[in-house]
Design a protein around this motif. Structure first.
Motif, PDB file in Angstrom:
ATOM      1  N   ASP A  98      66.660  23.971 -18.952  1.00 43.14           N
ATOM      2  CA  ASP A  98      66.006  25.279 -18.983  1.00 43.14           C
ATOM      3  C   ASP A  98      64.699  25.159 -19.767  1.00 43.14           C
ATOM      4  OD1 ASP A  98      65.183  27.903 -19.350  1.00 43.14           O
ATOM      5  OD2 ASP A  98      67.189  28.648 -19.831  1.00 43.14           O
ATOM      6  N   CYS A 193      71.316  25.625 -17.270  1.00 43.46           N
ATOM      7  CA  CYS A 193      70.351  25.974 -16.220  1.00 43.46           C
ATOM      8  C   CYS A 193      69.569  27.238 -16.552  1.00 43.46           C
ATOM      9  CB  CYS A 193      71.087  26.218 -14.903  1.00 43.46           C
ATOM     10  SG  CYS A 193      71.778  24.736 -14.200  1.00 43.46           S
ATOM     11  N   PRO A 194      68.367  27.357 -15.991  1.00 42.46           N
ATOM     12  CA  PRO A 194      67.641  28.636 -16.089  1.00 42.46           C
ATOM     13  C   PRO A 194      68.309  29.680 -15.188  1.00 42.46           C
ATOM     14  CG  PRO A 194      66.433  27.081 -14.714  1.00 42.46           C
ATOM     15  CD  PRO A 194      67.598  26.329 -15.266  1.00 42.46           C
ATOM     16  N   THR A 201      67.458  24.211 -10.948  1.00 45.95           N
ATOM     17  CA  THR A 201      68.864  24.572 -10.808  1.00 45.95           C
ATOM     18  C   THR A 201      69.513  23.811  -9.662  1.00 45.95           C
ATOM     19  OG1 THR A 201      68.421  26.769 -11.704  1.00 45.95           O
ATOM     20  CG2 THR A 201      70.464  26.491 -10.467  1.00 45.95           C
TER      21      THR A 201
END
Length: 337
Positions: A98, A193-194, A201
Protein backbone atom coordinates in the motif's frame (compact mmCIF):
# COMPACT_ATOMS: atom_id res chain seq x y z
CA UNK A 1 -8.64 -15.28 41.25
CA UNK A 2 -5.01 -14.14 41.08
CA UNK A 3 -4.85 -10.39 40.56
CA UNK A 4 -2.06 -10.78 38.00
CA UNK A 5 -4.43 -12.44 35.58
CA UNK A 6 -6.78 -9.48 35.38
CA UNK A 7 -4.03 -6.88 35.50
CA UNK A 8 -2.32 -8.42 32.46
CA UNK A 9 0.79 -9.62 34.31
CA UNK A 10 2.77 -12.53 32.91
CA UNK A 11 1.76 -15.96 34.11
CA UNK A 12 4.46 -18.54 34.79
CA UNK A 13 4.65 -21.41 32.29
CA UNK A 14 1.71 -23.65 33.05
CA UNK A 15 0.89 -27.22 32.15
CA UNK A 16 -2.57 -28.22 30.97
CA UNK A 17 -3.78 -29.11 34.46
CA UNK A 18 -2.71 -25.77 35.90
CA UNK A 19 -4.24 -23.95 32.95
CA UNK A 20 -7.54 -25.80 33.48
CA UNK A 21 -7.51 -24.96 37.18
CA UNK A 22 -6.88 -21.29 36.45
CA UNK A 23 -9.70 -21.23 33.91
CA UNK A 24 -12.09 -22.72 36.47
CA UNK A 25 -11.09 -20.02 38.95
CA UNK A 26 -12.44 -17.26 36.68
CA UNK A 27 -15.96 -16.40 37.87
CA UNK A 28 -18.94 -16.82 35.55
CA UNK A 29 -20.60 -13.58 34.46
CA UNK A 30 -23.41 -12.52 32.16
CA UNK A 31 -24.34 -9.50 30.05
CA UNK A 32 -25.98 -7.73 32.99
CA UNK A 33 -22.47 -6.71 34.11
CA UNK A 34 -20.66 -5.93 30.83
CA UNK A 35 -17.41 -4.71 32.39
CA UNK A 36 -17.08 -7.76 34.63
CA UNK A 37 -17.95 -10.00 31.67
CA UNK A 38 -15.21 -8.39 29.56
CA UNK A 39 -12.64 -8.74 32.34
CA UNK A 40 -13.54 -12.39 32.83
CA UNK A 41 -13.34 -13.07 29.09
CA UNK A 42 -9.94 -11.38 28.88
CA UNK A 43 -8.73 -13.41 31.86
CA UNK A 44 -9.73 -16.67 30.15
CA UNK A 45 -8.03 -15.61 26.93
CA UNK A 46 -4.88 -14.63 28.79
CA UNK A 47 -4.70 -18.01 30.50
CA UNK A 48 -5.33 -19.95 27.28
CA UNK A 49 -2.87 -17.94 25.19
CA UNK A 50 -0.03 -17.44 27.68
CA UNK A 51 3.12 -18.91 26.12
CA UNK A 52 1.14 -20.51 23.28
CA UNK A 53 3.22 -21.81 20.37
CA UNK A 54 1.62 -22.44 16.99
CA UNK A 55 2.30 -25.46 14.79
CA UNK A 56 4.11 -24.77 11.53
CA UNK A 57 1.99 -25.22 8.39
CA UNK A 58 2.95 -28.00 5.99
CA UNK A 59 4.03 -25.34 3.47
CA UNK A 60 4.27 -21.56 3.30
CA UNK A 61 0.82 -19.97 3.44
CA UNK A 62 0.49 -16.75 1.44
CA UNK A 63 -2.38 -14.40 2.32
CA UNK A 64 -3.60 -11.24 0.70
CA UNK A 65 -5.53 -9.07 3.16
CA UNK A 66 -8.08 -7.22 1.06
CA UNK A 67 -11.34 -5.33 1.12
CA UNK A 68 -12.31 -2.69 -1.41
CA UNK A 69 -14.07 -0.73 1.33
CA UNK A 70 -11.69 1.57 3.17
CA UNK A 71 -11.41 1.87 6.94
CA UNK A 72 -12.26 -1.73 7.79
CA UNK A 73 -8.93 -2.57 9.44
CA UNK A 74 -6.92 -4.20 6.64
CA UNK A 75 -3.55 -2.83 7.70
CA UNK A 76 -4.32 -3.20 11.41
CA UNK A 77 -5.28 -6.82 10.79
CA UNK A 78 -2.19 -7.48 8.68
CA UNK A 79 0.35 -6.21 11.20
CA UNK A 80 -1.33 -7.65 14.29
CA UNK A 81 -2.04 -11.10 12.85
CA UNK A 82 1.56 -11.16 11.57
CA UNK A 83 2.89 -10.12 14.98
CA UNK A 84 0.73 -12.69 16.76
CA UNK A 85 1.89 -15.51 14.46
CA UNK A 86 5.51 -14.49 15.02
CA UNK A 87 4.92 -14.39 18.79
CA UNK A 88 3.62 -17.93 18.43
CA UNK A 89 7.05 -19.07 17.21
CA UNK A 90 6.51 -18.82 13.45
CA UNK A 91 8.52 -16.99 10.80
CA UNK A 92 6.38 -14.36 9.07
CA UNK A 93 6.93 -12.00 6.14
CA UNK A 94 4.78 -8.88 5.74
CA UNK A 95 4.76 -7.22 2.32
CA UNK A 96 3.49 -3.64 2.49
CA UNK A 97 1.84 -3.21 -0.89
CA UNK A 98 0.00 0.00 0.00
CA UNK A 99 1.60 3.33 -1.05
CA UNK A 100 0.48 4.87 2.25
CA UNK A 101 3.01 2.66 4.03
CA UNK A 102 0.92 2.32 7.18
CA UNK A 103 1.94 -1.28 7.78
CA UNK A 104 5.60 -0.22 7.65
CA UNK A 105 4.88 2.52 10.20
CA UNK A 106 3.09 0.13 12.57
CA UNK A 107 5.95 -2.36 12.40
CA UNK A 108 8.55 0.30 13.11
CA UNK A 109 10.67 -0.18 9.98
CA UNK A 110 12.35 2.55 7.98
CA UNK A 111 10.32 3.55 4.92
CA UNK A 112 11.26 7.09 3.95
CA UNK A 113 11.80 7.99 0.29
CA UNK A 114 14.83 6.23 -1.15
CA UNK A 115 14.68 3.18 1.13
CA UNK A 116 14.59 -0.08 -0.91
CA UNK A 117 10.95 -1.10 -0.90
CA UNK A 118 8.08 -2.93 -2.58
CA UNK A 119 8.43 -0.46 -5.44
CA UNK A 120 11.93 -1.74 -6.23
CA UNK A 121 10.72 -5.33 -6.10
CA UNK A 122 7.71 -4.83 -8.37
CA UNK A 123 9.05 -2.20 -10.79
CA UNK A 124 12.82 -2.65 -10.81
CA UNK A 125 12.94 -6.41 -10.24
CA UNK A 126 15.10 -6.07 -7.11
CA UNK A 127 15.28 -9.35 -5.12
CA UNK A 128 13.17 -9.38 -1.95
CA UNK A 129 16.30 -10.42 -0.02
CA UNK A 130 17.83 -7.00 -0.81
CA UNK A 131 14.77 -5.12 0.43
CA UNK A 132 13.50 -7.02 3.48
CA UNK A 133 13.98 -5.60 6.98
CA UNK A 134 13.62 -7.23 10.38
CA UNK A 135 11.03 -5.94 12.83
CA UNK A 136 13.11 -5.07 15.89
CA UNK A 137 10.23 -5.45 18.35
CA UNK A 138 9.07 -8.92 17.25
CA UNK A 139 11.59 -11.70 16.53
CA UNK A 140 10.75 -13.78 13.49
CA UNK A 141 8.86 -10.97 11.74
CA UNK A 142 10.29 -9.68 8.44
CA UNK A 143 8.98 -6.71 6.48
CA UNK A 144 9.17 -5.48 2.89
CA UNK A 145 8.36 -1.78 3.44
CA UNK A 146 6.40 0.57 1.20
CA UNK A 147 7.59 4.08 0.39
CA UNK A 148 5.99 7.03 -1.38
CA UNK A 149 7.62 5.75 -4.60
CA UNK A 150 4.94 3.06 -4.73
CA UNK A 151 2.27 5.67 -5.45
CA UNK A 152 3.43 5.85 -9.08
CA UNK A 153 3.74 2.10 -9.53
CA UNK A 154 0.21 1.65 -10.88
CA UNK A 155 1.08 3.72 -13.96
CA UNK A 156 4.54 2.23 -14.40
CA UNK A 157 3.23 -1.33 -14.20
CA UNK A 158 1.03 -0.83 -17.25
CA UNK A 159 3.99 -1.07 -19.63
CA UNK A 160 5.80 -3.89 -17.79
CA UNK A 161 6.07 -7.43 -19.15
CA UNK A 162 3.99 -9.93 -17.13
CA UNK A 163 2.74 -7.00 -15.08
CA UNK A 164 0.29 -9.08 -13.00
CA UNK A 165 2.91 -11.67 -12.02
CA UNK A 166 5.80 -9.54 -10.84
CA UNK A 167 5.11 -9.83 -7.11
CA UNK A 168 4.41 -13.56 -7.33
CA UNK A 169 7.69 -14.18 -9.14
CA UNK A 170 9.57 -12.12 -6.56
CA UNK A 171 8.01 -13.99 -3.61
CA UNK A 172 8.63 -17.40 -5.15
CA UNK A 173 12.26 -16.47 -5.88
CA UNK A 174 12.74 -15.28 -2.29
CA UNK A 175 11.31 -18.46 -0.79
CA UNK A 176 13.54 -20.55 -3.06
CA UNK A 177 16.57 -18.42 -2.16
CA UNK A 178 15.98 -18.92 1.56
CA UNK A 179 15.73 -22.69 1.08
CA UNK A 180 18.95 -22.70 -0.97
CA UNK A 181 20.75 -20.64 1.70
CA UNK A 182 19.57 -22.95 4.47
CA UNK A 183 17.59 -20.20 6.19
CA UNK A 184 14.47 -20.73 8.29
CA UNK A 185 11.47 -21.32 6.07
CA UNK A 186 8.88 -18.55 5.92
CA UNK A 187 5.68 -19.96 7.43
CA UNK A 188 3.33 -17.10 6.53
CA UNK A 189 3.42 -14.30 3.99
CA UNK A 190 0.87 -11.52 4.55
CA UNK A 191 0.38 -8.89 1.83
CA UNK A 192 -1.30 -5.62 2.79
CA UNK A 193 -3.27 -4.04 -0.07
CA UNK A 194 -4.60 -0.57 -0.90
CA UNK A 195 -8.43 -0.20 -0.85
CA UNK A 196 -8.79 -0.38 -4.63
CA UNK A 197 -8.57 -2.92 -7.41
CA UNK A 198 -5.56 -1.64 -9.34
CA UNK A 199 -2.49 -3.46 -10.60
CA UNK A 200 -0.89 -3.47 -7.15
CA UNK A 201 -3.87 -5.32 -5.68
CA UNK A 202 -4.02 -7.65 -8.68
CA UNK A 203 -0.33 -8.46 -8.12
CA UNK A 204 -1.15 -9.32 -4.52
CA UNK A 205 -4.03 -11.58 -5.55
CA UNK A 206 -1.85 -13.36 -8.09
CA UNK A 207 0.96 -13.83 -5.55
CA UNK A 208 -1.31 -15.30 -2.85
CA UNK A 209 -3.21 -18.53 -2.43
CA UNK A 210 -5.55 -17.32 0.29
CA UNK A 211 -7.54 -14.14 0.86
CA UNK A 212 -8.30 -12.79 4.33
CA UNK A 213 -11.13 -10.26 4.38
CA UNK A 214 -11.59 -8.00 7.42
CA UNK A 215 -15.23 -6.91 7.72
CA UNK A 216 -16.25 -3.99 9.90
CA UNK A 217 -19.24 -4.72 12.14
CA UNK A 218 -21.12 -1.60 11.11
CA UNK A 219 -23.74 -0.44 8.62
CA UNK A 220 -22.77 -1.04 4.97
CA UNK A 221 -20.31 -3.72 6.16
CA UNK A 222 -21.16 -6.01 3.24
CA UNK A 223 -21.25 -3.15 0.73
CA UNK A 224 -18.84 -3.93 -2.06
CA UNK A 225 -18.14 -7.44 -0.79
CA UNK A 226 -19.99 -9.08 -3.66
CA UNK A 227 -17.90 -7.04 -6.11
CA UNK A 228 -14.72 -8.11 -4.31
CA UNK A 229 -15.77 -11.76 -4.52
CA UNK A 230 -16.53 -11.33 -8.24
CA UNK A 231 -13.08 -9.85 -8.78
CA UNK A 232 -11.49 -12.75 -6.92
CA UNK A 233 -13.36 -15.15 -9.21
CA UNK A 234 -12.02 -13.28 -12.23
CA UNK A 235 -8.48 -13.62 -10.88
CA UNK A 236 -9.11 -17.33 -10.26
CA UNK A 237 -10.36 -17.83 -13.78
CA UNK A 238 -7.61 -15.98 -15.62
CA UNK A 239 -4.49 -15.60 -13.47
CA UNK A 240 -4.44 -17.67 -10.27
CA UNK A 241 -6.65 -20.77 -10.03
CA UNK A 242 -5.39 -21.51 -6.49
CA UNK A 243 -6.77 -18.27 -5.03
CA UNK A 244 -9.68 -18.58 -2.59
CA UNK A 245 -11.24 -16.75 0.35
CA UNK A 246 -10.16 -18.80 3.35
CA UNK A 247 -10.65 -16.36 6.21
CA UNK A 248 -13.08 -13.62 7.19
CA UNK A 249 -12.38 -11.61 10.35
CA UNK A 250 -14.98 -9.43 12.05
CA UNK A 251 -13.40 -6.16 13.20
CA UNK A 252 -14.52 -3.16 15.29
CA UNK A 253 -17.02 -5.43 17.01
CA UNK A 254 -19.01 -4.06 19.94
CA UNK A 255 -21.25 -6.81 21.28
CA UNK A 256 -23.18 -4.28 23.38
CA UNK A 257 -24.89 -2.94 20.23
CA UNK A 258 -27.64 -4.68 18.31
CA UNK A 259 -26.17 -3.47 15.01
CA UNK A 260 -22.81 -5.19 15.58
CA UNK A 261 -24.48 -8.46 16.57
CA UNK A 262 -26.80 -8.31 13.54
CA UNK A 263 -23.89 -7.69 11.14
CA UNK A 264 -21.89 -10.52 12.72
CA UNK A 265 -24.86 -12.90 12.43
CA UNK A 266 -25.38 -11.95 8.79
CA UNK A 267 -21.72 -12.51 7.91
CA UNK A 268 -21.68 -15.86 9.70
CA UNK A 269 -24.88 -16.89 7.92
CA UNK A 270 -23.38 -16.17 4.50
CA UNK A 271 -19.84 -17.41 5.27
CA UNK A 272 -20.13 -20.00 8.06
CA UNK A 273 -16.88 -21.81 7.26
CA UNK A 274 -14.65 -18.86 6.44
CA UNK A 275 -15.59 -16.58 9.36
CA UNK A 276 -13.34 -16.88 12.41
CA UNK A 277 -14.92 -17.38 15.82
CA UNK A 278 -12.58 -14.71 17.23
CA UNK A 279 -13.71 -11.12 16.77
CA UNK A 280 -11.70 -7.93 17.09
CA UNK A 281 -13.24 -5.36 19.45
CA UNK A 282 -13.38 -1.65 18.87
CA UNK A 283 -10.38 -0.56 20.92
CA UNK A 284 -8.54 2.67 21.67
CA UNK A 285 -5.36 0.66 22.27
CA UNK A 286 -5.49 -0.84 18.77
CA UNK A 287 -5.93 2.63 17.27
CA UNK A 288 -3.15 4.19 19.35
CA UNK A 289 -0.44 1.59 18.72
CA UNK A 290 0.59 2.65 15.15
CA UNK A 291 1.28 6.21 16.29
CA UNK A 292 4.04 4.73 18.46
CA UNK A 293 5.39 2.61 15.60
CA UNK A 294 4.08 -0.57 17.21
CA UNK A 295 1.47 -3.27 16.93
CA UNK A 296 -1.01 -3.54 19.79
CA UNK A 297 0.80 -6.75 20.80
CA UNK A 298 3.89 -4.79 21.84
CA UNK A 299 2.12 -1.55 22.76
CA UNK A 300 -0.27 -3.14 25.27
CA UNK A 301 0.02 -6.95 25.25
CA UNK A 302 -2.54 -7.40 28.03
CA UNK A 303 -5.29 -5.38 26.34
CA UNK A 304 -8.49 -6.84 24.93
CA UNK A 305 -7.35 -5.96 21.41
CA UNK A 306 -4.02 -7.75 21.73
CA UNK A 307 -5.66 -10.85 23.18
CA UNK A 308 -8.28 -10.84 20.41
CA UNK A 309 -5.61 -10.76 17.69
CA UNK A 310 -3.65 -13.55 19.40
CA UNK A 311 -6.83 -15.61 19.51
CA UNK A 312 -7.56 -14.90 15.83
CA UNK A 313 -3.97 -15.83 14.84
CA UNK A 314 -4.23 -19.06 16.80
CA UNK A 315 -7.42 -19.90 14.93
CA UNK A 316 -5.76 -19.12 11.57
CA UNK A 317 -2.81 -21.38 12.49
CA UNK A 318 -5.09 -24.20 13.62
CA UNK A 319 -6.84 -24.20 10.24
CA UNK A 320 -3.57 -24.87 8.41
CA UNK A 321 -2.41 -28.34 7.36
CA UNK A 322 0.37 -28.99 9.85
CA UNK A 323 3.84 -30.39 9.33
CA UNK A 324 3.89 -33.95 10.59
CA UNK A 325 7.19 -33.94 12.47
CA UNK A 326 7.05 -37.67 13.21
CA UNK A 327 6.41 -38.57 9.59
CA UNK A 328 9.18 -36.26 8.40
CA UNK A 329 11.63 -37.68 10.91
CA UNK A 330 10.75 -41.23 9.94
CA UNK A 331 11.14 -40.39 6.25
CA UNK A 332 14.52 -38.81 6.86
CA UNK A 333 15.66 -41.83 8.86
CA UNK A 334 14.49 -44.14 6.08
CA UNK A 335 16.39 -42.04 3.49
CA UNK A 336 19.56 -42.23 5.56
CA UNK A 337 19.38 -45.99 5.52
Amino acid sequence: MPQGIIAGQELPPADDARRAALLQSVPETDDTTPLAAQLAEDARRRIRLQGAKFDKPAETRIFTIANQKGGVGKTTTTVNIAGALANGGLTVLVIDNDPQGNASTALGVDHHAGVPSTYDVVIEGTPVADVVQECAAIPGLLVVPATIDLSGAEIELVSKVARENRLRNAVESYLSWRAHEGLERIDYVLIDCPPSLGLLTINAFVAAREVMIPIQCEYYALEGLSQLLNNIELIRGHLNPDLHVSTILLTMFDKRTNLAREVADEVREHFPVETLEATIPRSVRISEAPSYGQTVLTYDPGSSGALAYMEAAQEVAERAPRTNHHTNAASAEEDNR
